[in-house]
Design a protein around this motif. Structure first.
Motif, PDB file in Angstrom:
ATOM      1  N   ASN A  45       0.939  -1.254   0.106  1.00 58.38           N
ATOM      2  CA  ASN A  45      -0.114   0.029  -0.011  1.00 58.38           C
ATOM      3  C   ASN A  45       0.945   1.211   0.010  1.00 58.38           C
ATOM      4  O   ASN A  45       1.957   1.104   0.168  1.00 58.38           O
ATOM      5  N   PHE A  46       0.230   2.316   0.017  1.00 62.17           N
ATOM      6  CA  PHE A  46       1.098   3.855  -0.417  1.00 62.17           C
ATOM      7  C   PHE A  46       0.444   4.579   0.560  1.00 62.17           C
ATOM      8  O   PHE A  46       0.413   5.821   0.316  1.00 62.17           O
ATOM      9  N   MET A  47      -0.195   4.034   1.727  1.00 64.59           N
ATOM     10  CA  MET A  47      -0.918   4.957   2.839  1.00 64.59           C
ATOM     11  C   MET A  47       0.154   5.440   3.633  1.00 64.59           C
ATOM     12  O   MET A  47       1.060   4.756   4.168  1.00 64.59           O
ATOM     13  N   PRO A  48       0.296   6.761   3.852  1.00 60.45           N
ATOM     14  CA  PRO A  48       1.513   7.205   4.760  1.00 60.45           C
ATOM     15  C   PRO A  48       0.956   6.696   6.245  1.00 60.45           C
ATOM     16  O   PRO A  48      -0.087   6.940   6.735  1.00 60.45           O
ATOM     17  N   ILE A  49       2.031   6.504   6.835  1.00 58.99           N
ATOM     18  CA  ILE A  49       2.290   5.971   8.082  1.00 58.99           C
ATOM     19  C   ILE A  49       1.262   5.162   8.677  1.00 58.99           C
ATOM     20  O   ILE A  49       1.815   3.973   9.212  1.00 58.99           O
ATOM     21  N   LEU A  50       0.218   5.068   8.532  1.00 62.01           N
ATOM     22  CA  LEU A  50      -0.758   4.301   9.219  1.00 62.01           C
ATOM     23  C   LEU A  50      -1.573   3.301   8.052  1.00 62.01           C
ATOM     24  O   LEU A  50      -1.820   3.910   7.071  1.00 62.01           O
ATOM     25  N   ASP A  51      -1.472   1.928   8.305  1.00 67.35           N
ATOM     26  CA  ASP A  51      -1.926   1.133   7.194  1.00 67.35           C
ATOM     27  C   ASP A  51      -3.513   1.183   6.967  1.00 67.35           C
ATOM     28  O   ASP A  51      -4.175   1.043   5.887  1.00 67.35           O
ATOM     29  N   TRP A  52      -4.100   1.243   8.242  1.00 63.37           N
ATOM     30  CA  TRP A  52      -5.625   1.255   8.197  1.00 63.37           C
ATOM     31  C   TRP A  52      -5.921   1.818   9.790  1.00 63.37           C
ATOM     32  O   TRP A  52      -5.159   2.004  10.445  1.00 63.37           O
ATOM     33  N   VAL A  53      -7.174   2.445   9.775  1.00 62.69           N
ATOM     34  CA  VAL A  53      -7.597   3.105  10.915  1.00 62.69           C
ATOM     35  C   VAL A  53      -9.012   2.686  11.259  1.00 62.69           C
ATOM     36  O   VAL A  53      -9.728   2.769  10.191  1.00 62.69           O
ATOM     37  N   ARG A  54      -9.065   2.327  12.514  1.00 64.65           N
ATOM     38  CA  ARG A  54     -10.530   2.095  12.993  1.00 64.65           C
ATOM     39  C   ARG A  54     -10.422   2.752  14.353  1.00 64.65           C
ATOM     40  O   ARG A  54      -9.555   2.751  15.052  1.00 64.65           O
ATOM     41  N   THR A  55     -11.735   3.364  14.766  1.00 62.18           N
ATOM     42  CA  THR A  55     -11.942   4.068  16.133  1.00 62.18           C
ATOM     43  C   THR A  55     -12.245   3.012  16.965  1.00 62.18           C
ATOM     44  O   THR A  55     -12.140   3.301  18.321  1.00 62.18           O
ATOM     45  N   HIS A  56     -13.201   1.847  16.676  1.00 62.29           N
ATOM     46  CA  HIS A  56     -13.736   0.947  17.563  1.00 62.29           C
ATOM     47  C   HIS A  56     -13.175  -0.412  17.087  1.00 62.29           C
ATOM     48  O   HIS A  56     -13.612  -0.926  15.894  1.00 62.29           O
ATOM     49  N   HIS A  57     -12.586  -1.291  17.839  1.00 66.60           N
ATOM     50  CA  HIS A  57     -12.341  -2.619  17.540  1.00 66.60           C
ATOM     51  C   HIS A  57     -13.104  -3.585  18.107  1.00 66.60           C
ATOM     52  O   HIS A  57     -13.217  -4.785  17.875  1.00 66.60           O
ATOM     53  N   ASP A  58     -14.418  -3.359  18.808  1.00 68.66           N
ATOM     54  CA  ASP A  58     -15.378  -4.122  19.470  1.00 68.66           C
ATOM     55  C   ASP A  58     -16.817  -3.630  19.411  1.00 68.66           C
ATOM     56  O   ASP A  58     -17.505  -3.867  20.522  1.00 68.66           O
ATOM     57  N   TYR A  59     -17.090  -3.156  18.248  1.00 62.76           N
ATOM     58  CA  TYR A  59     -18.613  -2.745  18.164  1.00 62.76           C
ATOM     59  C   TYR A  59     -19.431  -4.049  18.266  1.00 62.76           C
ATOM     60  O   TYR A  59     -19.273  -5.241  17.893  1.00 62.76           O
ATOM     61  N   ALA A  60     -20.651  -4.039  19.256  1.00 59.46           N
ATOM     62  CA  ALA A  60     -21.282  -5.263  19.778  1.00 59.46           C
ATOM     63  C   ALA A  60     -22.380  -5.038  18.591  1.00 59.46           C
ATOM     64  O   ALA A  60     -23.315  -4.520  18.365  1.00 59.46           O
ATOM     65  N   ASN A  61     -22.461  -6.169  17.946  1.00 55.25           N
ATOM     66  CA  ASN A  61     -23.565  -6.708  16.751  1.00 55.25           C
ATOM     67  C   ASN A  61     -24.702  -7.183  17.702  1.00 55.25           C
ATOM     68  O   ASN A  61     -24.706  -7.519  18.982  1.00 55.25           O
ATOM     69  N   GLN A  62     -25.877  -7.328  17.199  1.00 57.02           N
ATOM     70  CA  GLN A  62     -27.015  -7.963  17.846  1.00 57.02           C
ATOM     71  C   GLN A  62     -26.994  -9.269  18.378  1.00 57.02           C
ATOM     72  O   GLN A  62     -27.501  -9.379  19.600  1.00 57.02           O
ATOM     73  N   ASP A  63     -26.046 -10.224  17.895  1.00 56.29           N
ATOM     74  CA  ASP A  63     -25.779 -11.358  18.277  1.00 56.29           C
ATOM     75  C   ASP A  63     -24.834 -11.473  19.215  1.00 56.29           C
ATOM     76  O   ASP A  63     -24.483 -12.715  19.721  1.00 56.29           O
ATOM     77  N   GLY A  64     -24.226 -10.431  19.707  1.00 53.81           N
ATOM     78  CA  GLY A  64     -23.055 -10.466  20.626  1.00 53.81           C
ATOM     79  C   GLY A  64     -21.612 -10.441  20.063  1.00 53.81           C
ATOM     80  O   GLY A  64     -20.748 -10.228  20.787  1.00 53.81           O
ATOM     81  N   SER A  65     -21.487 -10.735  18.960  1.00 55.29           N
ATOM     82  CA  SER A  65     -20.209 -10.998  17.984  1.00 55.29           C
ATOM     83  C   SER A  65     -19.674  -9.624  18.070  1.00 55.29           C
ATOM     84  O   SER A  65     -20.310  -8.358  18.054  1.00 55.29           O
ATOM     85  N   LYS A  66     -18.390  -9.348  17.808  1.00 56.30           N
ATOM     86  CA  LYS A  66     -17.813  -7.923  17.823  1.00 56.30           C
ATOM     87  C   LYS A  66     -17.185  -7.613  16.465  1.00 56.30           C
ATOM     88  O   LYS A  66     -16.643  -8.465  15.774  1.00 56.30           O
ATOM     89  N   ALA A  67     -17.281  -6.550  16.048  1.00 59.38           N
ATOM     90  CA  ALA A  67     -16.842  -5.949  14.650  1.00 59.38           C
ATOM     91  C   ALA A  67     -15.984  -4.815  14.861  1.00 59.38           C
ATOM     92  O   ALA A  67     -15.976  -3.831  15.612  1.00 59.38           O
ATOM     93  N   LEU A  68     -15.202  -4.268  13.903  1.00 57.92           N
ATOM     94  CA  LEU A  68     -14.506  -3.165  13.598  1.00 57.92           C
ATOM     95  C   LEU A  68     -15.532  -1.882  12.825  1.00 57.92           C
ATOM     96  O   LEU A  68     -16.381  -2.138  12.168  1.00 57.92           O
ATOM     97  N   LEU A  69     -15.067  -0.826  13.678  1.00 55.24           N
ATOM     98  CA  LEU A  69     -16.009   0.210  13.369  1.00 55.24           C
ATOM     99  C   LEU A  69     -15.308   1.705  13.133  1.00 55.24           C
ATOM    100  O   LEU A  69     -14.287   1.730  13.955  1.00 55.24           O
TER     101      LEU A  69
END
Length: 389
Positions: free
Chosen positions: A106-130
């Motif tokens: 990739n050619f993204m400066p400094i950070l490869d990817w960004v998320r603010t939340h790593h444990d968003y709670a889905n309705q079934d209790g599983s966790k997602a990135l947000l």
């Protein structure tokens, strides 16, 4: 029917997800990288072969490099960037000599990817990135305190971010800071505020135009080498597909992709077709990308997102989101038939399920969530493939 090469990403011997786990999930290939080698240094044949042997002993092949990272000095065209480009060419040759022909970067400066939340709670209790723009704006203005960041936001955006921040506890603020400044893939070490601010200062005179010029120069050097070797370079789109931290972004839109391919015409100069990264921008038409640039697609990241509003998007189930995965899969099957090629594919950013709670692992790369995604994608491919016969 030509089928996709089914792979999963593996971060190496330190990964808590084992090669046995990946093989039993149904993958025949592994996507990995030599994360232990400092960025910019040559990947020696011996180290490549050692990793290949480990994967082969588990009954699979190392099919795609993800990633052969580009040194920040190449992105800025400063310092020893020409030597780092020469090192990159040597690594490409060494990988080719070992039979590994698809290289993601990739050619993204400094950070490869960004998320603010790593444990968003889905309705079934599983966790997602947000990704939440209010959260990120609050991080920039009030936690990182990036100089002049306030000039990048409207008064309404700053007010909304401050309202968001007022709901956070001190622990919430620490977690937000940690989530945003996650280190490079394959590393469990987060950037510090001092490190990020120093790195940002190095980019203060680089805008989209300059960064694109530097990418084109890099590709004009390495793409002919890859072409001669029979290798394929697959650039990963920006994630998220818009500016963060005031940094330039040049692989975010359909037009960005076209400019890169027009500037460096070798077919070896290609795309990692990531439906999640491109799909986070509602202006991108993912089916049209296949139609217009299918001959440049060398690797597939198939995942889905839900855009809750203009400020928030989150990872969704692989087949249920804002991206029409059925239509995308059909076009990819027809593309492989037209090119007479089996493209490597991996599921991406699976949910964290309860059975894996508490196990240390890379965000988005739990086993069960990716296994579920791989199974769904395999079923979708098979069903559409039969329909097209």
């Amino acid at each position: 029917m030509i089928k996709m090469q089914q792979t999963m990403r593996w971060f190496g011997p330190q990964d808590t997800v084992s090669l046995l786990d990946i093989r039993q999930a149904g993958a025949t290939g592994v996507v990995t990288a030599l994360h232990q080698i400092p960025v910019g240094e040559v990947w020696p044949v011996e180290a490549i072969q050692e990793r290949q042997q480990i994967v082969r002993e588990a009954g699979m092949e190392w099919t795609v490099v993800e990633s052969l990272p580009v040194h920040e000095e190449i992105k800025r065209a400063t310092g020893n960037y020409k030597q780092y480009i020469e090192n990159y060419k040597i690594s490409l040759k060494n990988l080719s000599d070992c039979g590994i022909k698809v290289i993601t970067y990739n050619f993204m400066p400094i950070l490869d990817w960004v998320r603010t939340h790593h444990d968003y709670a889905n309705q079934d209790g599983s966790k997602a990135l947000l990704y939440n723009q209010d959260a990120f704006t609050y991080f920039e203005l009030h936690l990182l305190k990036r100089p002049n960041a306030e000039n990048d936001y409207t008064d309404a955006q700053k007010t909304s971010a401050l309202e968001f921040g007022s709901t956070l506890s001190e622990d919430d603020k620490k977690l937000l800071f940690k989530n945003v400044l996650l280190g490079l893939p394959g590393s469990k070490i987060n950037f510090t505020a001092e490190q990020i601010l120093s790195l940002l200062d190095d980019y203060k005179h680089i805008d989209n135009t300059k960064l694109r010029e530097n990418l084109v120069y890099f590709l004009s050097e390495v793409a002919p080498v890859a072409e001669e070797l029979g290798s394929k370079l697959a650039i990963h789109p920006d994630d998220p597909p818009f500016s963060v931290l005031g940094l330039p972004r040049i692989v975010s839109t359909e037009e960005d992709i076209k400019v890169i391919f027009d500037a460096v015409p070798q077919k070896a100069n290609g795309l990692c077709y990531c439906t999640g990264s491109l799909g986070a921008n509602p202006k991108n038409n993912l089916e049209r990308v296949i139609e217009e640039h299918g001959d440049r697609i060398h690797f597939l990241h198939l995942r889905n997102v839900i855009r809750e509003n203009d400020s928030v998007f989150r990872e969704s189930e692989h087949l249920n989101g804002d991206n029409n995965m059925e239509a995308i899969m059909e076009k990819l099957i027809l593309l492989m038939k037209k090119r007479d090629i089996s493209l490597p594919m991996r599921p991406d950013h699976g949910f964290l399920h309860a059975i894996e709670e508490g196990i240390e692992q890379y965000p988005g790369y739990s086993l069960v969530g990716r296994l579920k995604g791989l199974a769904e994608l395999r079923g979708l491919e098979m069903g559409i493939g039969y329909k097209l016969q």
